[in-house]
Design an enzyme around this catalytic site. Sequence first.
Site, PDB file in Angstrom:
ATOM      1  N   ARG A 100       0.860  -1.193   0.000  1.00 14.70           N
ATOM      2  CA  ARG A 100       0.000   0.000   0.000  1.00 14.70           C
ATOM      3  C   ARG A 100       0.888   1.231   0.000  1.00 14.70           C
ATOM      4  O   ARG A 100       1.564   1.512   0.994  1.00 14.70           O
ATOM      5  CB  ARG A 100      -0.932   0.000   1.220  1.00 14.70           C
ATOM      6  CG  ARG A 100      -1.638   1.324   1.407  1.00 14.70           C
ATOM      7  CD  ARG A 100      -2.763   1.253   2.424  1.00 14.70           C
ATOM      8  NE  ARG A 100      -3.901   0.527   1.898  1.00 14.70           N
ATOM      9  CZ  ARG A 100      -5.136   0.602   2.399  1.00 14.70           C
ATOM     10  NH1 ARG A 100      -5.379   1.364   3.443  1.00 14.70           N
ATOM     11  NH2 ARG A 100      -6.114  -0.085   1.871  1.00 14.70           N
ATOM     12  N   HIS A 127      -7.259   0.288  -6.568  1.00 18.97           N
ATOM     13  CA  HIS A 127      -7.485  -0.504  -5.353  1.00 18.97           C
ATOM     14  C   HIS A 127      -8.115  -1.826  -5.812  1.00 18.97           C
ATOM     15  O   HIS A 127      -9.308  -2.068  -5.618  1.00 18.97           O
ATOM     16  CB  HIS A 127      -8.408   0.264  -4.401  1.00 18.97           C
ATOM     17  CG  HIS A 127      -8.392  -0.216  -2.984  1.00 18.97           C
ATOM     18  ND1 HIS A 127      -7.643  -1.307  -2.565  1.00 18.97           N
ATOM     19  CD2 HIS A 127      -9.037   0.236  -1.871  1.00 18.97           C
ATOM     20  CE1 HIS A 127      -7.825  -1.491  -1.267  1.00 18.97           C
ATOM     21  NE2 HIS A 127      -8.659  -0.568  -0.823  1.00 18.97           N
ATOM     22  N   GLN A 130     -10.204  -4.181  -3.488  1.00 18.54           N
ATOM     23  CA  GLN A 130     -11.500  -3.607  -3.141  1.00 18.54           C
ATOM     24  C   GLN A 130     -12.516  -3.883  -4.243  1.00 18.54           C
ATOM     25  O   GLN A 130     -13.646  -4.287  -3.972  1.00 18.54           O
ATOM     26  CB  GLN A 130     -11.350  -2.101  -2.925  1.00 18.54           C
ATOM     27  CG  GLN A 130     -12.612  -1.424  -2.452  1.00 18.54           C
ATOM     28  CD  GLN A 130     -13.035  -1.914  -1.079  1.00 18.54           C
ATOM     29  OE1 GLN A 130     -12.248  -1.865  -0.137  1.00 18.54           O
ATOM     30  NE2 GLN A 130     -14.264  -2.403  -0.941  1.00 18.54           N
ATOM     31  N   ASP A 222     -17.376   6.796  -2.058  1.00 14.58           N
ATOM     32  CA  ASP A 222     -16.133   6.679  -1.295  1.00 14.58           C
ATOM     33  C   ASP A 222     -15.831   8.058  -0.732  1.00 14.58           C
ATOM     34  O   ASP A 222     -16.454   9.066  -1.121  1.00 14.58           O
ATOM     35  CB  ASP A 222     -15.018   6.178  -2.235  1.00 14.58           C
ATOM     36  CG  ASP A 222     -13.676   5.981  -1.522  1.00 14.58           C
ATOM     37  OD1 ASP A 222     -13.649   5.913  -0.279  1.00 14.58           O
ATOM     38  OD2 ASP A 222     -12.644   5.894  -2.228  1.00 14.58           O
ATOM     39  N   CYS A 262     -16.534   1.497   0.367  1.00 11.92           N
ATOM     40  CA  CYS A 262     -15.359   0.681   0.701  1.00 11.92           C
ATOM     41  C   CYS A 262     -14.932   0.866   2.159  1.00 11.92           C
ATOM     42  O   CYS A 262     -14.236   0.017   2.701  1.00 11.92           O
ATOM     43  CB  CYS A 262     -14.206   1.008  -0.236  1.00 11.92           C
ATOM     44  SG  CYS A 262     -13.726   2.751  -0.208  1.00 11.92           S
ATOM     45  N   ARG A 290     -13.738  -8.662   1.565  1.00  6.61           N
ATOM     46  CA  ARG A 290     -12.303  -8.437   1.327  1.00  6.61           C
ATOM     47  C   ARG A 290     -11.517  -9.677   1.729  1.00  6.61           C
ATOM     48  O   ARG A 290     -10.601 -10.105   1.024  1.00  6.61           O
ATOM     49  CB  ARG A 290     -11.812  -7.223   2.138  1.00  6.61           C
ATOM     50  CG  ARG A 290     -12.361  -5.877   1.691  1.00  6.61           C
ATOM     51  CD  ARG A 290     -11.808  -5.458   0.345  1.00  6.61           C
ATOM     52  NE  ARG A 290     -10.362  -5.432   0.343  1.00  6.61           N
ATOM     53  CZ  ARG A 290      -9.612  -4.393   0.763  1.00  6.61           C
ATOM     54  NH1 ARG A 290     -10.204  -3.282   1.181  1.00  6.61           N
ATOM     55  NH2 ARG A 290      -8.296  -4.445   0.737  1.00  6.61           N
TER      56      ARG A 290
END
Length: 305
Positions: A100, A127, A130, A222, A262, A290
């Site tokens: 990340r 992402h 996700q 988001d 998310c 996830r």
Amino acid sequence: MGWTMKHVVSVVDVGEDIAGVLETAQRERGRRLDTMSGRTLALLFEKPSLRTRVSFEIAMRQLGGDSLYLSPAEVQMGVREPIVDVAKVLSRYVDLIAYRGFSHAATVELAKRSSIPVINALDDTEHPCQALADLMTIRESKGSFDGRKLAFVGDGNNVCNSLMLACPFVGLDLAVATPSFYGPRAAILDRARAIARDHGTTIDITTNPDDAVAGADAVYTDTWVSMGNEEEKAARLRAFRPYQVDDRLMDRAKRDAIFLHCLPAHREEEVTAEVIDGPRSIVYAQSENRLHVQKALIMRIFAED
Ligand code: CP
Ligand code: NVA
């Protein structure tokens, strides 16, 4: 399984196998296996995380392997030492990296320099994990993707980009509503549209949230201020205000539309409490997924032909 892909820098690296990952995720959810016995995942994180870190760690436990977390303070990629050295050193110790970071270029560089698979655990452009969880959640809720439409409202950010690139592979139509200044990047949109053409799906881009959610089966938003955008916070809060997902907007979607986010969420910014805490919201199932998709992704990366 004949999966030659190794790195997951973009969700496009999973591509035609997205459906396979979702099937594996569904089939193996909650099951303990020994696929990763004797193997270690390094979680190399330059930004905070709740879901990504915990779900990867639990996925590795369910697969009989180990994980270790390297916090932003520890490695300081490109500051304490160059990416190439981080890549080559970690490749000697562990079997898989979930990274990340900030720039997508750093993710690409890390993957290029590592001799072990690298999974993008979020950067400024994508992402992928996700998006896989989001698709699993939509399929679980709606039964299939056939004739279904997802609406993404808010910032044309990393989450939006991965959804644009992933939806066509499963046959899901997508509408995106953003302020014109905060739309998805042209290069990503062009790539997503090319994939959509090949798969016979649509990607509509608009500045009007009402148009995007009309007839949608799922409405997604988001944060308006992604990690790394903190300095723009005041301007962003102003620009995105008309894009808040509230009950009025949800009522423009199909009657049985679900709400997705998310997380982390900011109540009364991108979404009202009435929506995220209301009956149409399935954000915690989405978070749970996830775990299932990342476990499936790891299984497929390490599957023997
Ligand atoms: N959705 C998501 O990636 O959450 P975290 O930032 O907590 O990992
Ligand atoms: N777009 C958000 C997603 C967080 C999971 C960010 O990059 O901060």
